[in-house]
Design an enzyme around this catalytic site. Structure first.
Site, short mmCIF file in Angstrom:
data_model
loop_
_atom_site.label_atom_id
_atom_site.label_comp_id
_atom_site.label_asym_id
_atom_site.label_seq_id
_atom_site.Cartn_x
_atom_site.Cartn_y
_atom_site.Cartn_z
N GLY A 48 -17.06 15.93 17.91
CA GLY A 48 -16.75 15.18 19.11
C GLY A 48 -15.52 14.30 18.94
O GLY A 48 -15.05 14.09 17.82
N ASN A 49 -15.01 13.84 20.07
CA ASN A 49 -13.86 12.94 20.05
C ASN A 49 -13.73 12.21 21.37
O ASN A 49 -14.26 12.65 22.40
CB ASN A 49 -12.56 13.68 19.69
CG ASN A 49 -12.58 15.12 20.11
OD1 ASN A 49 -12.44 15.43 21.28
ND2 ASN A 49 -12.78 16.02 19.16
N GLY A 80 -12.34 14.00 11.45
CA GLY A 80 -13.14 14.00 10.24
C GLY A 80 -14.02 12.80 10.00
O GLY A 80 -14.63 12.69 8.95
N THR A 140 -7.67 13.20 16.19
CA THR A 140 -8.63 14.27 16.40
C THR A 140 -7.95 15.63 16.45
O THR A 140 -6.85 15.77 17.00
CB THR A 140 -9.43 14.05 17.69
OG1 THR A 140 -10.22 15.23 17.95
CG2 THR A 140 -8.54 13.81 18.90
N SER A 141 -8.61 16.63 15.92
CA SER A 141 -8.06 17.99 15.95
C SER A 141 -8.05 18.56 17.37
O SER A 141 -7.40 19.55 17.64
CB SER A 141 -8.89 18.91 15.03
OG SER A 141 -10.23 18.99 15.50
N GLU A 142 -8.76 17.92 18.29
CA GLU A 142 -8.81 18.36 19.69
C GLU A 142 -7.79 17.61 20.55
O GLU A 142 -7.90 17.60 21.77
CB GLU A 142 -10.21 18.16 20.26
CG GLU A 142 -11.27 19.00 19.61
CD GLU A 142 -11.27 20.46 20.04
OE1 GLU A 142 -10.31 20.90 20.70
OE2 GLU A 142 -12.25 21.14 19.71
N HIS A 198 -15.04 14.39 24.54
CA HIS A 198 -15.45 15.74 24.16
C HIS A 198 -16.67 15.60 23.25
O HIS A 198 -16.63 14.86 22.27
CB HIS A 198 -14.32 16.45 23.42
CG HIS A 198 -14.77 17.70 22.74
ND1 HIS A 198 -15.42 18.73 23.39
CD2 HIS A 198 -14.65 18.10 21.45
CE1 HIS A 198 -15.70 19.69 22.54
NE2 HIS A 198 -15.23 19.33 21.34
N HIS A 236 -20.69 17.60 21.89
CA HIS A 236 -21.42 18.83 21.63
C HIS A 236 -22.90 18.61 21.98
O HIS A 236 -23.77 18.71 21.11
CB HIS A 236 -21.29 19.23 20.16
CG HIS A 236 -19.89 19.50 19.73
ND1 HIS A 236 -19.54 19.78 18.45
CD2 HIS A 236 -18.73 19.55 20.43
CE1 HIS A 236 -18.24 19.99 18.35
NE2 HIS A 236 -17.74 19.84 19.55
N HIS A 247 -19.24 25.93 22.79
CA HIS A 247 -18.56 24.91 22.00
C HIS A 247 -19.03 23.50 22.32
O HIS A 247 -19.41 22.75 21.43
CB HIS A 247 -17.05 25.07 22.26
CG HIS A 247 -16.19 24.03 21.61
ND1 HIS A 247 -14.84 23.98 21.82
CD2 HIS A 247 -16.46 23.00 20.78
CE1 HIS A 247 -14.32 22.98 21.14
NE2 HIS A 247 -15.28 22.36 20.50
#
Length: 191
Positions: A30-31, A47, A77-79, A98, A100, A161
């Site tokens: 999540g982010n 992470g 964030t990777s997103e 975001h 899950h 996702h």
């Protein structure tokens, strides 16, 4: 749009804790992000567990995704591409979440859509919630998957996702996430 940076950091940290407590994220998933101005976005780092963040761990980026301010050793964030796309497409959006959430993701795996008018209160709060085609997480493909649909929706299910919710501020985006997962639980129980 919140302009008090300290208050915004505290709010994002609180929302991360709420998401963790409500099982809307697990581990480091999540982010969360919030628009700080025309070319600044505060985001959670990659992470780190959202339920255990500290305000100083949040990162400020520009609309190109370049770090403007952040703690050494931490990356956004990777997103981030998905978040920035939501801000580009929606000038009214100042918060993006975001997550899950278990039930919403399970329904997407089972092929059950939330884009039907089933729970009236959810339709009032969220509108109809479309499911985007599957796209690899943290990819340009995922950014493209939300690009057109986010223009007219405040909540999306990302196939297999997670979810993406947006709002006038980060708190509204979080509350929409809660409503989405609550609705998903009702639909799952009825099935």
């Amino acid at each position: 749009m919140m302009t008090d940076e300290r208050a915004l950091r505290a709010e994002i940290v609180l929302i991360g804790r709420l998401m963790h407590a409500q099982e809307l994220v697990d581990g480091t998933s999540g982010n969360i992000s919030a628009r700080m101005g025309p070319d600044r976005v505060m985001t959670t780092p990659s992470g780190l567990a959202k339920g255990f963040l500290e305000p100083e761990q949040l990162i400020v980026v520009n609309m190109r995704g370049e770090v403007v301010q952040g703690a050494p050793g931490l990356r956004p964030t990777s997103e981030l591409l998905m978040h920035l796309e939501a801000y580009r497409r929606r000038p009214d959006v100042n918060g993006v979440v975001h997550a899950h959430p278990i039930t919403a993701v399970a329904l997407s795996i089972a092929g059950v859509s939330l884009a039907e008018c089933v729970v009236p209160e959810a339709v009032v709060v969220l509108g109809l919630v479309p499911t985007t085609p599957y796209a690899n997480p943290s990819s340009e493909e995922n950014q493209r998957a939300i690009a057109e649909v986010i223009v007219s929706h405040d909540a999306l299910v990302l196939q297999y996702h997670g979810t993406l919710t947006v709002g006038a501020d980060v708190y509204e985006a979080y509350l929409r996430l809660e409503t989405l997962e609550h609705t998903a639980k009702i639909i799952a129980l009825t099935r």
